[in-house]
Design a protein around this motif. Structure first.
Motif, PDB file in Angstrom:
ATOM      1  N   THR A  28       0.833  -1.204   0.000  1.00 29.11           N
ATOM      2  CA  THR A  28       0.000   0.000   0.000  1.00 29.11           C
ATOM      3  C   THR A  28       0.866   1.251   0.000  1.00 29.11           C
ATOM      4  O   THR A  28       0.422   2.327  -0.412  1.00 29.11           O
ATOM      5  CB  THR A  28      -0.944   0.042   1.225  1.00 29.11           C
ATOM      6  OG1 THR A  28      -0.166   0.103   2.428  1.00 29.11           O
ATOM      7  CG2 THR A  28      -1.850  -1.175   1.263  1.00 29.11           C
TER       8      THR A  28
ATOM      9  N   PRO B 172      -3.918   1.633  10.780  1.00 27.59           N
ATOM     10  CA  PRO B 172      -4.980   1.609   9.764  1.00 27.59           C
ATOM     11  C   PRO B 172      -5.690   2.948   9.614  1.00 27.59           C
ATOM     12  O   PRO B 172      -6.068   3.332   8.511  1.00 27.59           O
ATOM     13  CB  PRO B 172      -5.932   0.524  10.289  1.00 27.59           C
ATOM     14  CG  PRO B 172      -5.045  -0.415  11.040  1.00 27.59           C
ATOM     15  CD  PRO B 172      -4.035   0.485  11.714  1.00 27.59           C
TER      16      PRO B 172
ATOM     17  N   THR C  83      -5.790   5.000   6.111  1.00 32.85           N
ATOM     18  CA  THR C  83      -7.064   5.394   5.494  1.00 32.85           C
ATOM     19  C   THR C  83      -7.047   6.871   5.125  1.00 32.85           C
ATOM     20  O   THR C  83      -7.464   7.261   4.030  1.00 32.85           O
ATOM     21  CB  THR C  83      -8.239   5.127   6.450  1.00 32.85           C
ATOM     22  OG1 THR C  83      -8.175   3.786   6.931  1.00 32.85           O
ATOM     23  CG2 THR C  83      -9.576   5.345   5.760  1.00 32.85           C
TER      24      THR C  83
ATOM     25  N   LEU D 200      -3.493  -6.316   4.110  1.00 34.99           N
ATOM     26  CA  LEU D 200      -4.265  -5.082   4.079  1.00 34.99           C
ATOM     27  C   LEU D 200      -4.932  -4.869   2.734  1.00 34.99           C
ATOM     28  O   LEU D 200      -4.460  -5.360   1.707  1.00 34.99           O
ATOM     29  CB  LEU D 200      -3.364  -3.865   4.336  1.00 34.99           C
ATOM     30  CG  LEU D 200      -2.586  -3.779   5.640  1.00 34.99           C
ATOM     31  CD1 LEU D 200      -1.111  -4.034   5.374  1.00 34.99           C
ATOM     32  CD2 LEU D 200      -2.759  -2.406   6.269  1.00 34.99           C
TER      33      LEU D 200
ATOM     34  N   VAL E  88      -6.675  -1.136   1.277  1.00 28.60           N
ATOM     35  CA  VAL E  88      -7.211   0.197   1.508  1.00 28.60           C
ATOM     36  C   VAL E  88      -7.775   0.683   0.187  1.00 28.60           C
ATOM     37  O   VAL E  88      -7.110   0.642  -0.842  1.00 28.60           O
ATOM     38  CB  VAL E  88      -6.139   1.164   2.072  1.00 28.60           C
ATOM     39  CG1 VAL E  88      -4.888   1.176   1.220  1.00 28.60           C
ATOM     40  CG2 VAL E  88      -6.697   2.570   2.204  1.00 28.60           C
TER      41      VAL E  88
ATOM     42  N   THR F 245     -10.331   0.893   5.152  1.00 24.79           N
ATOM     43  CA  THR F 245      -9.137   0.041   5.259  1.00 24.79           C
ATOM     44  C   THR F 245      -9.443  -1.163   6.127  1.00 24.79           C
ATOM     45  O   THR F 245     -10.090  -1.037   7.175  1.00 24.79           O
ATOM     46  CB  THR F 245      -7.969   0.822   5.898  1.00 24.79           C
ATOM     47  OG1 THR F 245      -7.598   1.891   5.040  1.00 24.79           O
ATOM     48  CG2 THR F 245      -6.758  -0.081   6.122  1.00 24.79           C
TER      49      THR F 245
ATOM     50  N   TRP G  90      -7.262  -4.286   8.016  1.00 25.30           N
ATOM     51  CA  TRP G  90      -5.966  -4.890   8.372  1.00 25.30           C
ATOM     52  C   TRP G  90      -6.250  -6.156   9.150  1.00 25.30           C
ATOM     53  O   TRP G  90      -7.202  -6.219   9.939  1.00 25.30           O
ATOM     54  CB  TRP G  90      -5.127  -3.948   9.244  1.00 25.30           C
ATOM     55  CG  TRP G  90      -3.998  -4.702   9.907  1.00 25.30           C
ATOM     56  CD1 TRP G  90      -2.774  -4.963   9.399  1.00 25.30           C
ATOM     57  CD2 TRP G  90      -4.046  -5.350  11.201  1.00 25.30           C
ATOM     58  NE1 TRP G  90      -2.043  -5.725  10.279  1.00 25.30           N
ATOM     59  CE2 TRP G  90      -2.799  -5.983  11.386  1.00 25.30           C
ATOM     60  CE3 TRP G  90      -5.019  -5.480  12.195  1.00 25.30           C
ATOM     61  CZ2 TRP G  90      -2.499  -6.708  12.536  1.00 25.30           C
ATOM     62  CZ3 TRP G  90      -4.725  -6.210  13.338  1.00 25.30           C
ATOM     63  CH2 TRP G  90      -3.469  -6.803  13.511  1.00 25.30           C
TER      64      TRP G  90
ATOM     65  N   TRP H 153     -13.601  -7.100   3.275  1.00 26.43           N
ATOM     66  CA  TRP H 153     -13.740  -5.709   2.849  1.00 26.43           C
ATOM     67  C   TRP H 153     -14.911  -5.581   1.877  1.00 26.43           C
ATOM     68  O   TRP H 153     -15.736  -4.672   1.991  1.00 26.43           O
ATOM     69  CB  TRP H 153     -12.439  -5.232   2.190  1.00 26.43           C
ATOM     70  CG  TRP H 153     -12.358  -3.749   1.952  1.00 26.43           C
ATOM     71  CD1 TRP H 153     -11.785  -2.821   2.774  1.00 26.43           C
ATOM     72  CD2 TRP H 153     -12.843  -3.013   0.808  1.00 26.43           C
ATOM     73  NE1 TRP H 153     -11.882  -1.557   2.231  1.00 26.43           N
ATOM     74  CE2 TRP H 153     -12.528  -1.648   1.014  1.00 26.43           C
ATOM     75  CE3 TRP H 153     -13.507  -3.368  -0.357  1.00 26.43           C
ATOM     76  CZ2 TRP H 153     -12.858  -0.647   0.102  1.00 26.43           C
ATOM     77  CZ3 TRP H 153     -13.843  -2.365  -1.275  1.00 26.43           C
ATOM     78  CH2 TRP H 153     -13.524  -1.028  -1.048  1.00 26.43           C
TER      79      TRP H 153
END
Length: 704
Positions: A448, A557, A561, A655, A657, A666, A668, A688
């Motif tokens: 990321t 996190p 974000t 992760l 995001v 986000t 994690w 997610w």
């Protein structure tokens, strides 16, 4: 002869004049220095150390519905001076400031004694502080070197006693001083050690606690009761000399055995003391933000800010969207969404009691990872053996907290305002102010960081475009003579050429490293990362591995974000906010995060660069070529999605995001003690997608 005598006299007069003149100049210099230092002292007229009429502070969600409150009952450590036994107050004064009710803020005799002691010892260890001066140090922020602070402290102590009565100052002091690790205030100390209110303390019990304020470790009631008792005996002797006690009362007090009651007090505390309110991870983060903002805006101490939150009847308009929060919690707490093959358990174990020889013990072990619940009995047995606790020892309290593994966190923000709409801080039952993985866990961000450390700065600086082609060939960079660094691609493939868009979608390490080193530069990259809002970076992080998230501490996190939300928000950074405004009980605005300094807004990228990055990040989910985030479309099919996957070395942190035209979010996941999660099958992408799909149900399909 007379002429010689006259000459000597004249010379002597000149020398005396020079010495006196020099001393006068020194005196004038001291006076000027003191006056100048005093002129820099803060205005204390607005400082308020009185305890207001207590009223709970209410927390509301975005719909104006009450979701929580901060109750004075939860902040149990405050007690009025009139409730504390006179004998206990006298013991405190005897130890800390014997002439407290006689001086006017500073004790001249004590200061002169300290000067002599410091001169003879060659140090500045004796500060001669009165109780009022100690209150000043706690309640007022002083600036300057140690001498300047001491001068200001003494000056303000005199002014302070013109504003407040002795009893008010003493009340604040007894409620704000430390009585051991994490124990603030005499009420909390009385509860901790004796299982009762400070109003019920005997003379000797109060003296044992008063002694703690001087040297909490050396006079510890648990580990060094013999040191504590020796000091208590001295205090009782001094109290008799001061006329607080008769000889008979002193002798009677010496017959008490307070340390034998410590175990009983602990048991009472566990059985009957009111429990601290257990609030959500969102409310925990909200509380910390308000606490910091109150101190910053009003230049008040932490204890004053806490008193406002718990007792001033504040009206807190939070950013929480309860619908979004409930969706996040539903999926994140569902064990079926986590691979069974990765399951482990984290254990925190604490125990307190009395040894067979009469000494106290208080032991704790944190964050031990076990493979299953069945391993707990053996773990406890080995731990007790290690602590030498066995037959003949009395266990007063025993506490075992278990948390499922792997852990996880989720953050949802409205990137147009910086408002945090939902926050999930960890799996398992929450205990008081538990560790918040969304705001406190500093973990490796993996790929990321390629976008933030390499591609975003390069695009913004005009060094590359989305269509720039870079070879995927293996490369080595010289760090210093004889030392080089060779970035490795996650798939072990080093052939062909990729556009920057394709490199992002396929998460090519080599190309990100080339862009960072050859186009951006480490220092420039580091500057951008700071602008993106990261507060956990160190100077040691300025390495070539920055492009792949190789950091000393890692990032949270929440801050990750906010960084991607900057791209979504056309390049404008907005600090994450857990509330919009905080009002007092009359409705006057005390804090406002929708504008001004608290909003913390600044431009990081141009609108054009941010737009290009959004288009490129869409390829991670929907790219026509190889892309790492395509799995998200299994559960979230309609809305446009831009984002980036991230996997730390050895699969310790997973992760994703990303953002839609509505929200940035986000996820994690990883073990509390970092360990490989090979075989995860990227379950975090499914999570997610499931969460964001339901959050967006009924929302109009928009384009970026």
């Amino acid at each position: 002869m007379e002429r010689t005598k006259s000459k000597k006299t004249k010379t002597r007069r000149v020398l005396v004049s020079i010495v006196l003149g020099g001393l006068l100049l020194i005196l004038i210099g001291i006076i000027v220095y003191v006056a100048k230092t005093i002129s820099k002292a803060p205005d204390i007229s607005a400082v308020n150390i009185t305890q207001p009429i207590k009223a709970n502070s209410i927390v509301y969600n975005v719909l104006g519905e009450k979701i929580d409150e901060f109750s004075a009952a939860d902040n149990r450590s405050y007690i009025g001076i009139e409730e504390i036994p006179t004998s206990v107050i006298q013991a405190v004064i005897t130890i800390e400031d014997s002439r407290f009710y006689e001086h006017h803020g500073i004790d001249i005799r004590k200061i002169l004694g300290a000067v002599v002691n410091n001169f003879s010892s060659g140090s500045l260890s004796d500060g001669a502080s009165t109780i009022t001066q100690q209150v000043i140090k706690d309640a007022v922020a002083l600036e300057g070197n140690s001498l300047e602070k001491k001068i200001q402290e003494q000056y303000l102590a005199i002014k302070f006693e013109q504003l407040y009565s002795k009893d008010t100052i003493l009340e604040y002091y007894l409620n704000s001083m430390s009585f051991g690790t994490h124990i603030v205030g005499i009420e909390a100390a009385a509860n901790q050690y004796y299982g009762k209110s400070a109003s019920e303390l005997s003379l000797v019990e109060g003296a044992t606690l008063a002694v703690l304020m001087e040297r909490p470790t050396y006079y510890s009631l648990y580990t060094h009761p013999e040191n504590n008792w020796e000091k208590v005996k001295q205090v009782l002797e001094q109290m008799e000399k001061a006329g607080y006690l008769t000889a008979e009362e002193k002798e009677q007090a010496l017959l008490e055995k307070p340390y034998e009651r410590l175990g009983e007090g602990l048991q009472q505390l566990l059985e009957v003391a009111p429990k601290e309110a257990i609030q959500s991870y969102f409310v925990d983060a909200l509380y910390k933000q308000i606490l910091e903002d109150l101190q910053t805006v009003y230049n008040i101490s932490e204890i004053e800010a806490k008193a406002k939150i718990y007792s001033d009847g504040l009206q807190i308009e939070s950013t929480l969207d309860s619908r979004v929060q409930s969706i996040v919690e539903k999926y994140m707490a569902d064990e079926s969404n986590y691979p069974e093959s990765l399951y482990k358990i984290q254990v925190e174990y604490s125990i307190a009691g009395v040894k067979a020889n009469g000494t106290m013990f208080d032991k704790k072990v944190q964050s031990i990872i076990l493979n299953s619940q069945e391993d707990i009995p053996e773990f406890k047995e080995k731990q007790l053996e290690k602590w030498h606790i066995g037959q003949g020892d009395t266990i007063v309290s025993e506490n075992l907290i278990t948390m499922p593994q792997p852990q996880s966190a989720f953050v949802v923000t409205d990137y147009k305002t910086g408002a945090v709409k939902a926050l999930y801080g960890g799996r398992g039952e929450k205990y008081y102010h538990g560790f918040n993985y969304a705001t406190q866990a500093k973990r490796m961000p993996g790929s990321t960081f390629k976008v933030l450390a390499a591609y975003a700065p390069a695009i913004n600086e005009g060094k590359i475009t989305p269509d720039t082609v870079i070879s995927n060939e293996k490369v080595s960079f010289t760090i210093e003579e004889g030392v080089s660094w060779t970035p490795l691609n996650w798939d072990g493939q080093y052939e062909g050429a990729y556009t920057i868009t394709q490199a992002i979608a396929n998460s090519m390490n080599v190309i990100a490293a080339k862009v960072l080193v050859e186009q951006v530069g480490i220092d420039k990259s580091f500057e951008y990362l700071k602008e993106f809002g990261f507060t956990t970076l160190r100077e040691e992080d300025k390495t070539y591995a920055l492009s792949m998230g190789g950091l000393t501490d890692g990032v949270t996190p929440l801050e990750l974000t906010a960084a991607y939300a900057t791209i979504a928000n056309e390049g404008t950074y907005l600090a994450p906010s857990f509330y919009t405004v905080v009002k007092d009980r009359e409705g006057n605005i005390l804090l406002d995060r929708t504008q001004g300094e608290l909003q913390n807004s600044h431009q990081v990228l141009s609108q054009e660069a941010a737009g290009q990055l959004t288009t490129m990040l869409c390829e991670v989910v929907d790219g026509p070529s190889a892309h790492t985030g395509g799995k998200i479309r299994n559960y979230f099919k309609q809305m446009p999605i831009a984002g980036k996957t991230g996997t730390a070395s050895n699969n310790t942190d997973l992760l994703f995001v990303g953002y839609t035209p509505y929200y940035a979010a986000t996820i994690w996941t990883g073990y509390s003690n970092p360990d490989s999660m090979t075989g995860s099958n990227n379950y975090h992408l499914d999570l997610w997608a499931k969460i964001m799909n339901e959050i967006h149900q009924g929302a109009e399909i928009k384009k970026f």
